[in-house]
Each structure stands twice: as C-alpha cells, then as structure tokens.
Design an enzyme around this catalytic site. Sequence first.
Site, mmCIF file in Angstrom:
data_model
loop_
_atom_site.group_PDB
_atom_site.id
_atom_site.type_symbol
_atom_site.label_atom_id
_atom_site.label_comp_id
_atom_site.label_asym_id
_atom_site.label_seq_id
_atom_site.Cartn_x
_atom_site.Cartn_y
_atom_site.Cartn_z
ATOM 1 N N TYR A 132 0.790 -1.231 0.000
ATOM 2 C CA TYR A 132 0.000 0.000 0.000
ATOM 3 C C TYR A 132 0.826 1.287 0.000
ATOM 4 C CZ TYR A 132 -3.597 -3.419 1.014
ATOM 5 O OH TYR A 132 -4.427 -4.504 0.945
ATOM 6 N N HIS A 162 -8.792 1.577 -5.925
ATOM 7 C CA HIS A 162 -7.962 0.701 -5.091
ATOM 8 C C HIS A 162 -6.507 1.071 -5.298
ATOM 9 C CE1 HIS A 162 -11.351 -1.717 -4.060
ATOM 10 N NE2 HIS A 162 -11.708 -1.687 -5.322
HETATM 11 O O1 CA2 Z 1 -5.870 -1.849 -2.790
HETATM 12 C C1 CA2 Z 1 -6.751 -1.311 -2.119
HETATM 13 O O2 CA2 Z 1 -6.905 -0.104 -2.044
HETATM 14 C C2 CA2 Z 1 -7.680 -2.192 -1.269
HETATM 15 O O3 CA2 Z 1 -8.961 -1.620 -1.316
HETATM 16 C C3 CA2 Z 1 -7.125 -2.142 0.134
HETATM 17 C C4 CA2 Z 1 -7.867 -3.078 1.097
HETATM 18 C C5 CA2 Z 1 -7.987 -4.479 0.519
HETATM 19 O O4 CA2 Z 1 -8.802 -5.279 1.361
HETATM 20 C C6 CA2 Z 1 -8.585 -4.475 -0.884
HETATM 21 O O5 CA2 Z 1 -8.618 -5.792 -1.355
HETATM 22 C C7 CA2 Z 1 -7.761 -3.608 -1.800
HETATM 23 C C8 CA2 Z 1 -7.139 -3.145 2.427
HETATM 24 C C9 CA2 Z 1 -6.949 -1.833 3.079
HETATM 25 C C10 CA2 Z 1 -6.028 -2.036 4.233
HETATM 26 O O6 CA2 Z 1 -5.109 -0.983 4.249
HETATM 27 C C11 CA2 Z 1 -3.995 -1.119 4.994
HETATM 28 C C12 CA2 Z 1 -3.083 -0.126 4.895
HETATM 29 C C13 CA2 Z 1 -1.916 -0.206 5.598
HETATM 30 C C14 CA2 Z 1 -1.678 -1.270 6.436
HETATM 31 C C15 CA2 Z 1 -2.607 -2.266 6.527
HETATM 32 C C16 CA2 Z 1 -3.776 -2.179 5.829
#
Ligand code: CA2
Length: 188
Positions: A45, A122
């Site tokens: 991310y 995303h």
């Molecule tokens: O790629 C994306 O933006 C997602 O929406 C992010 C979600 C995931 O479940 C989708 O499949 C794709 C997860 C968000 C969690 O974000 C975090 C950021 C930093 C550390 C941990 C989690």
Amino acid sequence: MPPCWTLSRGIVLTSPVFVSKDMLRIRVLHGPNLNLLGTREQSIYGTLSLDVLDSAIRKLAKELGVKVDLRQSNSEGELVTWIQESRTAFDGIVINPAGYTHTSIAIRDAIAAIGLPTVEVHLSNIHQREEFRHRSYIAGVSIGQIAGLGPTGYLLALRGLHDHLTASRRHKKTAAPVTSRRTAKGTR
Ligand code: CA2
C-alpha cells in the site's frame, strides 16, 4: 495574506474555503483499515499516510474548483450512512471500500439507491492479487474502477469524476427541452 476571520471563542479561520453554488461537490470515502496507510504493509500500500493522501486530494480539488469532503471509517454501517446522506449534499462519490469491496452488498445497494456517479478506487491491483479480491460488489454500480496506481488512482478518480459531472451538467443545460404535448397524427 489570505483573508482571515475570527469566530466567537477565538477560533480563527486562516484559509477560508469559498463554496459557490455552482461548485461541484464530491465526497471521498476511505474504507476499513485505510487509516493505517503508511504504517504497515508498505510493500503493498506504499509509504504515504492517509493524511498526506488527503492533502493531495484537497490540493487537486482546489485546482479543479471542486468542494471535497473526505472521510474514513472502519464501519460498514457508517459508510452506508455517509453514502445515503450524499444524495442531497453531493454530486458524486469517490470510494475505496477496502475489504468491503469484496463482501458488502449493503454498500453496493446504498450506491445504487442514491444513483450518484461513483468511482471505485484501489491502491493495489486487486485483479493481480488473491482470487477473493478479484470480485468487486461495487464495480457494477460505479461509472469506473481504478486499481493498482497507488495514491495517483485517487487523483485520477477525482479528475475523471469532475470531467464526467461537468460534461453531464453541460449536456443537461444544452439538451432540447422535453415537450409534454404530443402531436396527434394528421393534426398540425
Ligand atoms: O488496494 C486497495 O486499495 C484495497 O482496497 C485495500 C484493502 C484491501 O482489502 C482491498 O482488497 C484492496 C485493504 C486496506 C487495508 O489498508 C492497509 C493499509 C496499511 C496497512 C494495513 C492495511
């Protein structure tokens, strides 16, 4: 020196936001765990925090002359409420539903119910990741989906939604007025 107002109780506004009645209004919603951006899973991310991302979105919104409202929630119900509320107060939505993308019929129903143009974003490319991330309940009720471009995806979504809304406003203004009177055959 920018204009500055002092409100009661000593609150000072140094950077007033001018909202004209013609300004497009876009709500940007971040789903669960996106408050952790920049702190963990940086290889997926990225290193940017949510605050820095929001500042970049606000900066572009200012350039485009769009009023933006940015919110993050870990709660599905809260996201549904914000989507419902948007019907009368906003012209469109940019949403990263995060994990709810793959599970939430409630968020999908809310977007479908209000009928506002919505762009799904995303950070990661969900189609290259685990199988369960390939399905989005939101894509079918969105005008478009941007995935895999990191924070830039939000900026593209904002720009794309701005262009979409501007074009449909222009179309509404110039569209021929619908006449309610029907001409009977042979009379004229
Ligand atoms: O790629 C994306 O933006 C997602 O929406 C992010 C979600 C995931 O479940 C989708 O499949 C794709 C997860 C968000 C969690 O974000 C975090 C950021 C930093 C550390 C941990 C989690």
